[in-house]
Motif scaffolding. Structure first.
Motif, short mmCIF file in Angstrom:
data_model
loop_
_atom_site.label_atom_id
_atom_site.label_comp_id
_atom_site.label_asym_id
_atom_site.label_seq_id
_atom_site.Cartn_x
_atom_site.Cartn_y
_atom_site.Cartn_z
N ILE A 81 -12.85 27.98 54.61
CA ILE A 81 -12.84 26.79 55.46
C ILE A 81 -11.68 25.96 54.93
CG2 ILE A 81 -14.10 24.74 56.19
CD1 ILE A 81 -16.70 26.26 55.37
N VAL A 82 -10.67 25.73 55.75
CA VAL A 82 -9.45 25.12 55.19
C VAL A 82 -8.82 24.12 56.16
CG1 VAL A 82 -7.96 27.03 55.92
CG2 VAL A 82 -7.28 25.68 53.97
N TRP A 83 -8.23 23.08 55.58
CA TRP A 83 -7.40 22.13 56.30
C TRP A 83 -6.37 21.62 55.31
CZ3 TRP A 83 -12.51 21.13 55.09
CH2 TRP A 83 -12.76 20.08 54.22
N GLU A 94 -24.99 31.69 53.30
CA GLU A 94 -25.84 30.59 52.86
C GLU A 94 -25.15 29.62 51.92
OE1 GLU A 94 -29.54 32.05 51.37
OE2 GLU A 94 -29.89 33.30 53.13
N ARG A 95 -24.08 30.04 51.23
CA ARG A 95 -23.50 29.18 50.19
C ARG A 95 -21.98 29.15 50.24
NH1 ARG A 95 -25.03 31.90 45.03
NH2 ARG A 95 -24.53 33.67 46.32
N THR A 96 -21.44 28.03 49.74
CA THR A 96 -20.00 27.86 49.56
C THR A 96 -19.75 27.48 48.11
OG1 THR A 96 -20.03 25.49 50.09
CG2 THR A 96 -19.69 27.02 51.92
N ILE A 97 -18.49 27.60 47.71
CA ILE A 97 -18.07 27.13 46.39
C ILE A 97 -16.73 26.41 46.58
CG2 ILE A 97 -16.94 29.33 45.80
CD1 ILE A 97 -17.81 28.75 42.85
N GLU A 98 -16.57 25.32 45.85
CA GLU A 98 -15.32 24.57 45.95
C GLU A 98 -15.13 23.74 44.68
OE1 GLU A 98 -15.54 21.21 48.86
OE2 GLU A 98 -17.63 21.82 48.97
N SER A 99 -13.90 23.36 44.44
CA SER A 99 -13.56 22.43 43.37
C SER A 99 -13.30 21.09 44.03
CB SER A 99 -12.32 22.92 42.62
OG SER A 99 -12.03 22.05 41.55
N ARG A 100 -14.04 20.06 43.59
CA ARG A 100 -13.97 18.75 44.23
C ARG A 100 -13.84 17.64 43.19
NH1 ARG A 100 -19.06 18.39 48.15
NH2 ARG A 100 -18.79 16.28 47.41
N GLY A 121 -20.97 18.52 56.80
CA GLY A 121 -20.15 17.47 56.20
C GLY A 121 -18.72 17.50 56.71
N VAL A 122 -18.15 18.67 56.78
CA VAL A 122 -16.77 18.82 57.27
C VAL A 122 -16.69 18.35 58.72
CG1 VAL A 122 -14.98 20.49 57.89
CG2 VAL A 122 -16.13 20.68 55.69
N MET A 123 -17.69 18.70 59.51
CA MET A 123 -17.65 18.42 60.94
C MET A 123 -17.99 16.96 61.29
SD MET A 123 -18.99 22.07 62.43
CE MET A 123 -18.44 21.82 64.13
N THR A 124 -18.34 16.15 60.31
CA THR A 124 -18.53 14.73 60.60
C THR A 124 -17.18 14.05 60.83
OG1 THR A 124 -18.57 14.11 58.27
CG2 THR A 124 -20.70 14.52 59.33
N GLY A 125 -16.12 14.58 60.25
CA GLY A 125 -14.81 13.97 60.41
C GLY A 125 -13.72 14.89 60.94
N ARG A 126 -14.07 16.16 61.18
CA ARG A 126 -13.08 17.13 61.61
C ARG A 126 -13.65 18.00 62.71
NH1 ARG A 126 -8.80 17.30 58.45
NH2 ARG A 126 -8.95 16.12 56.52
N MET A 127 -12.76 18.55 63.52
CA MET A 127 -13.21 19.45 64.59
C MET A 127 -12.80 20.89 64.26
SD MET A 127 -10.48 18.43 67.61
CE MET A 127 -11.04 19.64 68.76
N ALA A 128 -13.67 21.81 64.67
CA ALA A 128 -13.41 23.23 64.48
C ALA A 128 -12.35 23.67 65.48
CB ALA A 128 -14.69 24.03 64.68
N PHE A 143 -10.08 21.69 61.26
CA PHE A 143 -10.19 22.68 60.20
C PHE A 143 -10.23 24.05 60.84
CE2 PHE A 143 -14.62 22.17 61.34
CZ PHE A 143 -15.19 23.42 61.16
N VAL A 144 -9.83 25.05 60.08
CA VAL A 144 -9.87 26.44 60.53
C VAL A 144 -10.65 27.27 59.53
CG1 VAL A 144 -7.69 26.36 61.82
CG2 VAL A 144 -7.66 26.96 59.39
N ILE A 145 -11.04 28.43 59.96
CA ILE A 145 -11.62 29.41 59.04
C ILE A 145 -10.69 30.61 59.05
CG2 ILE A 145 -13.55 30.96 58.54
CD1 ILE A 145 -15.42 28.79 59.51
N ARG A 146 -10.29 31.01 57.85
CA ARG A 146 -9.35 32.12 57.69
C ARG A 146 -10.03 33.26 56.93
NH1 ARG A 146 -5.41 31.53 61.17
NH2 ARG A 146 -4.29 33.08 59.95
N ARG A 147 -9.79 34.47 57.40
CA ARG A 147 -10.26 35.69 56.73
C ARG A 147 -9.03 36.32 56.11
NH1 ARG A 147 -14.05 38.10 60.44
NH2 ARG A 147 -15.34 36.48 59.52
N TRP A 148 -8.90 36.22 54.81
CA TRP A 148 -7.67 36.56 54.12
C TRP A 148 -7.65 37.95 53.50
CZ3 TRP A 148 -8.18 37.51 48.89
CH2 TRP A 148 -9.38 37.08 48.31
N TYR A 149 -8.75 38.62 53.47
CA TYR A 149 -8.83 39.94 52.83
C TYR A 149 -8.98 41.01 53.92
CZ TYR A 149 -13.51 38.66 53.94
OH TYR A 149 -14.62 38.23 54.63
N GLY A 150 -8.70 42.24 53.59
CA GLY A 150 -8.75 43.31 54.59
C GLY A 150 -10.15 43.75 54.92
N ARG A 151 -10.58 43.46 56.14
CA ARG A 151 -11.89 43.93 56.64
C ARG A 151 -11.72 44.37 58.05
NH1 ARG A 151 -17.55 41.74 54.78
NH2 ARG A 151 -17.17 41.89 52.61
#
Length: 151
Positions: A81-83, A94-100, A121-128, A143-151
């Motif tokens: 999940i990135v902006w 079910e879970r995310t991890i981030e440095s905040r 939380g992200v969607m209170t101030g940003r649109m998908a 915000f966007v969601i990016r799939r960065w690995y080969g699947r």
């Protein structure tokens, strides 16, 4: 860099002559990593080091106009999940991890939290959006969601 910069104490000494408490010294030396640094470190430098590059990295997941529940149905482990300025790593559906900076009342750190909570939380101030530039065209924060690995 995770280990910080010990030279910071000599280059920019804090005011006063008293020794710094260890937590303050750790912060002063910039120990730890920011959000994109966390991803960069765990991938051994495979991913870009900043969010401006992560916004277009890999393949986009189509999420424009979807609710958090519908977005969760589309994500896969390790999607991002990135902006401009922040990235959240999806651990699983079910879970995310981030440095905040505002991590649980502390001065910063890594936090694992529910995916539903993070998205709400992200969607209170940003649109998908499917393309990060789309939100800017509408005068909105996105915000966007990016799939960065080969699947």
């Amino acid at each position: 860099m995770r280990s910080g910069l010990p030279q910071m104490l000599s280059l920019y000494p804090p005011a006063g002559s008293a020794p710094l408490p260890s937590e303050t010294a750790t912060m002063w030396q910039l120990h730890g990593v920011d959000c994109s640094g966390l991803l960069y470190e765990v991938t051994g430098g495979f991913t870009p080091r900043n969010t401006s590059a992560l916004i277009g990295y890999g393949k986009g997941v189509e999420i424009a106009g979807l609710s958090p529940e519908r977005i969760i149905e589309r994500v896969e482990p390790l999607d991002l999940i990135v902006w401009q300025g922040h990235v959240i790593i999806i651990l699983d559906r079910e879970r995310t991890i981030e440095s905040r900076l505002d991590c649980g009342g502390k001065n910063g750190g890594v936090v694992v939290r529910p995916l539903q909570e993070a998205l709400a939380g992200v969607m209170t101030g940003r649109m998908a959006v499917d393309d990060y530039g789309d939100a800017a065209k509408l005068g909105k924060k996105g915000f966007v969601i990016r799939r960065w690995y080969g699947r």
